[in-house]
Design a protein around this motif. Sequence first.
Motif, PDB file in Angstrom:
ATOM      1  N   PRO A  34      35.069  39.457  28.158  1.00 41.06           N
ATOM      2  CA  PRO A  34      36.833  40.372  27.811  1.00 41.06           C
ATOM      3  C   PRO A  34      36.502  40.646  26.744  1.00 41.06           C
ATOM      4  CG  PRO A  34      36.649  37.744  28.103  1.00 41.06           C
ATOM      5  CD  PRO A  34      35.657  37.843  28.933  1.00 41.06           C
ATOM      6  N   LEU A  53      37.831  43.987  37.063  1.00 44.59           N
ATOM      7  CA  LEU A  53      38.038  42.806  36.896  1.00 44.59           C
ATOM      8  C   LEU A  53      38.312  42.237  38.213  1.00 44.59           C
ATOM      9  CD1 LEU A  53      40.182  44.647  35.038  1.00 44.59           C
ATOM     10  CD2 LEU A  53      40.170  43.120  33.625  1.00 44.59           C
ATOM     11  N   THR A  57      41.366  37.602  36.305  1.00 45.02           N
ATOM     12  CA  THR A  57      40.946  37.792  34.694  1.00 45.02           C
ATOM     13  C   THR A  57      42.023  38.949  34.246  1.00 45.02           C
ATOM     14  OG1 THR A  57      39.033  39.573  35.340  1.00 45.02           O
ATOM     15  CG2 THR A  57      38.880  37.238  35.193  1.00 45.02           C
ATOM     16  N   ARG A  60      44.682  37.063  33.832  1.00 47.03           N
ATOM     17  CA  ARG A  60      44.269  36.253  32.200  1.00 47.03           C
ATOM     18  C   ARG A  60      44.667  36.960  31.149  1.00 47.03           C
ATOM     19  NH1 ARG A  60      38.905  32.282  31.429  1.00 47.03           N
ATOM     20  NH2 ARG A  60      39.784  30.990  29.289  1.00 47.03           N
ATOM     21  N   TYR A  61      43.538  38.391  30.931  1.00 46.96           N
ATOM     22  CA  TYR A  61      43.604  39.489  29.883  1.00 46.96           C
ATOM     23  C   TYR A  61      44.292  40.850  30.481  1.00 46.96           C
ATOM     24  CZ  TYR A  61      39.582  36.221  29.646  1.00 46.96           C
ATOM     25  OH  TYR A  61      38.653  34.726  29.278  1.00 46.96           O
ATOM     26  N   GLN A  91      32.129  36.940  32.925  1.00 45.18           N
ATOM     27  CA  GLN A  91      32.515  36.360  33.329  1.00 45.18           C
ATOM     28  C   GLN A  91      34.417  37.070  33.397  1.00 45.18           C
ATOM     29  OE1 GLN A  91      34.137  34.787  28.582  1.00 45.18           O
ATOM     30  NE2 GLN A  91      32.486  35.513  28.112  1.00 45.18           N
TER      31      GLN A  91
END
Length: 288
Positions: A34, A53, A57, A60-61, A91
Amino acid sequence: MSLANPRADRVKQVRALSGRSARQRHGRFLVEGPQGVREAVRFAPESVRDVYLTPATAERYDEILTQARAAGLYVHLGTREVLEAMSPDAQGVLAVVDSRPLALADALAGLDGARAGDAGGRRPPLVAVLATVRDPGNAGAVIRAADAAGADLVVLAGESVDVHNPKVVRSTAGSLFHVPVVAGVPLADVVDAVRAAGLTVLAADGAGDLDLDDLLDVAGAAGERAAGAPDLAAPTAWVFGNEAWGLAEPDRALADAVVRVPIRGRAESLNLATAATVCLYASSRAHR
Protein backbone atom coordinates in the motif's frame (compact mmCIF):
# COMPACT_ATOMS: atom_id res chain seq x y z
CA MET A 1 -15.67 -7.97 -12.98
CA SER A 2 -13.29 -9.32 -10.35
CA LEU A 3 -10.20 -11.30 -11.40
CA ALA A 4 -10.61 -14.78 -9.95
CA ASN A 5 -8.24 -17.14 -11.78
CA PRO A 6 -4.70 -17.13 -10.33
CA ARG A 7 -3.47 -19.04 -13.40
CA ALA A 8 -4.73 -16.51 -15.93
CA ASP A 9 -2.31 -15.05 -18.47
CA ARG A 10 -2.65 -11.56 -17.01
CA VAL A 11 -1.60 -12.88 -13.61
CA LYS A 12 1.42 -14.65 -15.10
CA GLN A 13 2.46 -11.51 -17.00
CA VAL A 14 2.32 -9.40 -13.87
CA ARG A 15 4.22 -11.95 -11.79
CA ALA A 16 6.93 -12.19 -14.49
CA LEU A 17 7.88 -8.57 -13.79
CA SER A 18 9.57 -9.74 -10.61
CA GLY A 19 12.35 -10.89 -12.97
CA ARG A 20 14.81 -8.47 -14.55
CA SER A 21 14.53 -9.86 -18.08
CA ALA A 22 10.77 -9.31 -18.17
CA ARG A 23 11.17 -5.80 -16.75
CA GLN A 24 13.68 -4.92 -19.43
CA ARG A 25 11.63 -6.53 -22.20
CA HIS A 26 8.40 -4.77 -21.32
CA GLY A 27 9.75 -1.56 -19.79
CA ARG A 28 7.61 -2.01 -16.69
CA PHE A 29 8.09 -2.90 -13.05
CA LEU A 30 6.10 -3.86 -9.97
CA VAL A 31 5.22 -1.70 -7.02
CA GLU A 32 4.13 -3.88 -4.12
CA GLY A 33 2.26 -2.89 -0.99
CA PRO A 34 0.00 0.00 0.00
CA GLN A 35 2.71 2.55 0.79
CA GLY A 36 4.54 2.21 -2.52
CA VAL A 37 1.35 2.09 -4.58
CA ARG A 38 -0.09 5.08 -2.73
CA GLU A 39 2.98 7.19 -3.57
CA ALA A 40 3.10 5.99 -7.18
CA VAL A 41 -0.54 6.93 -7.72
CA ARG A 42 -0.08 10.26 -6.01
CA PHE A 43 3.26 11.39 -7.44
CA ALA A 44 3.66 9.50 -10.73
CA PRO A 45 0.17 8.70 -12.06
CA GLU A 46 1.34 9.28 -15.63
CA SER A 47 3.57 6.19 -15.30
CA VAL A 48 1.07 3.87 -13.60
CA ARG A 49 -0.46 1.39 -16.04
CA ASP A 50 -2.62 -0.75 -13.75
CA VAL A 51 -3.58 -0.91 -10.09
CA TYR A 52 -4.69 -4.19 -8.51
CA LEU A 53 -6.47 -4.60 -5.16
CA THR A 54 -8.60 -7.16 -3.43
CA PRO A 55 -12.10 -6.07 -2.37
CA ALA A 56 -10.86 -5.99 1.24
CA THR A 57 -7.82 -3.80 0.52
CA ALA A 58 -9.89 -1.56 -1.75
CA GLU A 59 -12.07 -0.86 1.27
CA ARG A 60 -9.19 -0.57 3.70
CA TYR A 61 -7.11 1.73 1.47
CA ASP A 62 -9.95 3.64 -0.09
CA GLU A 63 -7.71 6.68 -0.64
CA ILE A 64 -5.66 4.66 -3.14
CA LEU A 65 -8.78 3.59 -4.99
CA THR A 66 -10.16 7.14 -4.98
CA GLN A 67 -6.96 8.76 -6.21
CA ALA A 68 -6.39 6.08 -8.86
CA ARG A 69 -9.87 6.52 -10.29
CA ALA A 70 -9.60 10.31 -10.12
CA ALA A 71 -6.40 10.06 -12.17
CA GLY A 72 -8.16 7.89 -14.75
CA LEU A 73 -6.02 4.83 -14.01
CA TYR A 74 -7.03 1.26 -14.74
CA VAL A 75 -8.11 -0.29 -11.44
CA HIS A 76 -8.69 -4.03 -11.19
CA LEU A 77 -10.19 -5.95 -8.28
CA GLY A 78 -9.00 -9.51 -7.77
CA THR A 79 -9.34 -12.24 -5.22
CA ARG A 80 -6.74 -12.68 -2.51
CA GLU A 81 -5.46 -15.75 -4.40
CA VAL A 82 -4.97 -13.71 -7.57
CA LEU A 83 -3.06 -10.93 -5.80
CA GLU A 84 -0.87 -13.48 -4.00
CA ALA A 85 -0.16 -15.21 -7.31
CA MET A 86 0.89 -11.87 -8.78
CA SER A 87 3.12 -11.14 -5.80
CA PRO A 88 3.36 -12.76 -2.37
CA ASP A 89 4.73 -9.44 -1.04
CA ALA A 90 1.94 -7.18 -2.30
CA GLN A 91 -0.26 -7.28 0.82
CA GLY A 92 -3.23 -7.19 -1.53
CA VAL A 93 -2.15 -3.94 -3.25
CA LEU A 94 -0.09 -3.90 -6.43
CA ALA A 95 0.67 -1.59 -9.34
CA VAL A 96 2.37 -2.06 -12.69
CA VAL A 97 4.41 1.03 -13.56
CA ASP A 98 6.22 2.09 -16.73
CA SER A 99 10.00 2.44 -16.46
CA ARG A 100 11.08 5.91 -17.54
CA PRO A 101 14.90 6.01 -17.54
CA LEU A 102 16.32 9.39 -16.63
CA ALA A 103 19.50 10.63 -18.30
CA LEU A 104 22.16 12.00 -15.96
CA ALA A 105 22.53 15.20 -17.99
CA ASP A 106 18.81 15.89 -17.74
CA ALA A 107 18.79 15.20 -14.00
CA LEU A 108 21.72 17.54 -13.40
CA ALA A 109 20.16 20.24 -15.55
CA GLY A 110 17.33 20.32 -13.04
CA LEU A 111 19.81 21.29 -10.30
CA ASP A 112 20.64 24.67 -11.86
CA GLY A 113 17.86 26.54 -10.10
CA ALA A 114 18.77 25.04 -6.76
CA ARG A 115 22.45 25.89 -7.18
CA ALA A 116 21.77 29.49 -8.18
CA GLY A 117 19.10 30.02 -5.54
CA ASP A 118 15.58 30.70 -6.69
CA ALA A 119 12.81 32.94 -5.38
CA GLY A 120 11.95 30.33 -2.78
CA GLY A 121 15.51 30.40 -1.42
CA ARG A 122 16.22 26.73 -2.08
CA ARG A 123 19.23 25.22 -0.40
CA PRO A 124 22.26 24.05 -2.41
CA PRO A 125 21.94 20.77 -4.33
CA LEU A 126 22.62 17.46 -2.62
CA VAL A 127 23.25 14.24 -4.55
CA ALA A 128 23.78 10.65 -3.34
CA VAL A 129 25.86 8.32 -5.52
CA LEU A 130 25.93 4.56 -4.92
CA ALA A 131 29.02 2.90 -6.38
CA THR A 132 28.50 -0.78 -7.22
CA VAL A 133 25.97 -1.30 -4.43
CA ARG A 134 24.55 -4.78 -4.95
CA ASP A 135 22.17 -5.36 -2.04
CA PRO A 136 18.63 -4.30 -2.96
CA GLY A 137 17.60 -3.59 0.63
CA ASN A 138 20.58 -1.27 1.12
CA ALA A 139 19.99 0.53 -2.16
CA GLY A 140 16.34 1.10 -1.35
CA ALA A 141 17.15 2.27 2.17
CA VAL A 142 19.63 4.84 0.84
CA ILE A 143 17.07 6.16 -1.65
CA ARG A 144 14.62 6.52 1.23
CA ALA A 145 17.24 8.27 3.40
CA ALA A 146 18.18 10.60 0.54
CA ASP A 147 14.54 11.54 0.11
CA ALA A 148 14.16 12.17 3.86
CA ALA A 149 17.31 14.33 3.94
CA GLY A 150 16.03 16.43 1.05
CA ALA A 151 18.49 15.20 -1.59
CA ASP A 152 17.82 16.27 -5.16
CA LEU A 153 19.09 13.17 -6.95
CA VAL A 154 20.28 9.60 -6.39
CA VAL A 155 22.60 7.84 -8.85
CA LEU A 156 23.18 4.08 -8.91
CA ALA A 157 26.55 4.01 -10.63
CA GLY A 158 28.44 1.18 -12.27
CA GLU A 159 27.20 -2.36 -11.69
CA SER A 160 24.77 -1.47 -8.93
CA VAL A 161 21.54 -3.39 -8.37
CA ASP A 162 18.61 -2.76 -10.71
CA VAL A 163 16.65 0.13 -9.22
CA HIS A 164 13.41 -1.62 -10.24
CA ASN A 165 14.24 -4.84 -8.43
CA PRO A 166 11.10 -5.49 -6.33
CA LYS A 167 13.05 -5.44 -3.06
CA VAL A 168 14.65 -2.11 -3.95
CA VAL A 169 11.23 -0.65 -4.76
CA ARG A 170 9.72 -1.97 -1.52
CA SER A 171 12.67 -0.74 0.54
CA THR A 172 12.26 2.81 -0.73
CA ALA A 173 8.78 2.89 0.91
CA GLY A 174 7.54 5.14 -1.89
CA SER A 175 10.57 7.45 -2.00
CA LEU A 176 11.35 6.15 -5.48
CA PHE A 177 8.53 8.42 -6.64
CA HIS A 178 9.76 11.46 -4.71
CA VAL A 179 13.39 11.83 -5.78
CA PRO A 180 14.89 11.39 -9.29
CA VAL A 181 17.03 8.28 -9.72
CA VAL A 182 19.59 7.70 -12.47
CA ALA A 183 21.14 4.29 -13.07
CA GLY A 184 23.76 2.54 -15.17
CA VAL A 185 26.36 5.31 -15.54
CA PRO A 186 30.06 4.54 -14.81
CA LEU A 187 31.23 6.13 -11.58
CA ALA A 188 33.98 8.16 -13.26
CA ASP A 189 31.42 9.68 -15.63
CA VAL A 190 29.10 10.50 -12.74
CA VAL A 191 31.89 12.23 -10.83
CA ASP A 192 32.92 14.26 -13.88
CA ALA A 193 29.33 15.30 -14.51
CA VAL A 194 28.44 16.35 -10.96
CA ARG A 195 31.73 18.22 -10.58
CA ALA A 196 31.07 20.05 -13.85
CA ALA A 197 27.65 20.95 -12.41
CA GLY A 198 29.40 22.72 -9.54
CA LEU A 199 29.20 20.08 -6.80
CA THR A 200 31.98 19.07 -4.46
CA VAL A 201 32.49 15.29 -4.53
CA LEU A 202 32.95 13.64 -1.13
CA ALA A 203 33.64 9.94 -0.71
CA ALA A 204 32.41 8.33 2.51
CA ASP A 205 34.94 5.83 3.83
CA GLY A 206 35.90 4.63 7.29
CA ALA A 207 39.56 5.31 6.51
CA GLY A 208 38.95 8.89 5.39
CA ASP A 209 41.40 11.61 6.40
CA LEU A 210 38.64 14.06 7.35
CA ASP A 211 36.17 13.70 10.22
CA LEU A 212 32.52 14.41 9.36
CA ASP A 213 31.84 16.15 12.68
CA ASP A 214 34.86 18.42 12.24
CA LEU A 215 33.60 19.47 8.81
CA LEU A 216 30.10 20.07 10.16
CA ASP A 217 31.48 22.28 12.95
CA VAL A 218 32.97 24.74 10.44
CA ALA A 219 30.42 24.42 7.62
CA GLY A 220 29.85 27.77 5.97
CA ALA A 221 32.67 29.43 7.95
CA ALA A 222 35.48 29.99 5.46
CA GLY A 223 37.82 31.51 8.02
CA GLU A 224 37.65 28.49 10.30
CA ARG A 225 38.25 25.69 7.79
CA ALA A 226 41.69 24.32 7.10
CA ALA A 227 43.11 25.17 3.70
CA GLY A 228 41.63 22.88 1.06
CA ALA A 229 39.03 21.39 3.39
CA PRO A 230 35.60 20.97 1.78
CA ASP A 231 32.63 23.04 2.91
CA LEU A 232 29.58 20.94 3.79
CA ALA A 233 27.44 24.02 3.18
CA ALA A 234 28.37 23.95 -0.52
CA PRO A 235 26.61 21.91 -3.23
CA THR A 236 27.69 18.34 -2.54
CA ALA A 237 27.65 14.87 -4.07
CA TRP A 238 28.34 12.02 -1.64
CA VAL A 239 29.76 8.76 -3.01
CA PHE A 240 29.01 5.58 -1.04
CA GLY A 241 30.71 2.27 -1.77
CA ASN A 242 29.78 -1.38 -1.87
CA GLU A 243 28.37 -2.82 1.36
CA ALA A 244 31.04 -5.54 1.55
CA TRP A 245 34.28 -3.86 0.46
CA GLY A 246 33.50 -0.14 0.45
CA LEU A 247 35.16 2.08 -2.11
CA ALA A 248 38.16 0.83 -4.05
CA GLU A 249 41.20 3.09 -4.03
CA PRO A 250 40.68 4.21 -7.67
CA ASP A 251 37.12 5.22 -6.76
CA ARG A 252 38.23 7.12 -3.66
CA ALA A 253 40.79 8.92 -5.79
CA LEU A 254 38.00 10.35 -7.94
CA ALA A 255 36.63 12.36 -5.02
CA ASP A 256 37.69 15.82 -3.88
CA ALA A 257 38.00 14.50 -0.31
CA VAL A 258 37.46 11.29 1.65
CA VAL A 259 35.41 11.66 4.83
CA ARG A 260 34.90 9.26 7.72
CA VAL A 261 31.91 9.07 10.06
CA PRO A 262 33.33 9.10 13.62
CA ILE A 263 32.88 5.87 15.58
CA ARG A 264 32.83 6.64 19.29
CA GLY A 265 31.75 3.27 20.61
CA ARG A 266 33.13 -0.19 20.03
CA ALA A 267 31.31 -0.90 16.75
CA GLU A 268 33.70 -1.93 14.01
CA SER A 269 31.80 0.11 11.40
CA LEU A 270 28.41 1.35 10.27
CA ASN A 271 26.39 -0.41 7.61
CA LEU A 272 25.98 1.33 4.27
CA ALA A 273 22.49 2.72 4.75
CA THR A 274 23.27 4.08 8.22
CA ALA A 275 26.52 5.75 7.12
CA ALA A 276 24.78 7.25 4.10
CA THR A 277 21.99 8.60 6.29
CA VAL A 278 24.46 10.24 8.67
CA CYS A 279 26.42 11.87 5.82
CA LEU A 280 23.36 13.09 3.95
CA TYR A 281 21.82 14.59 7.07
CA ALA A 282 25.11 16.32 7.91
CA SER A 283 25.01 18.01 4.51
CA SER A 284 21.31 18.73 4.87
CA ARG A 285 21.92 20.44 8.21
CA ALA A 286 24.81 22.47 6.80
CA HIS A 287 22.66 23.54 3.85
CA ARG A 288 19.86 24.52 6.20
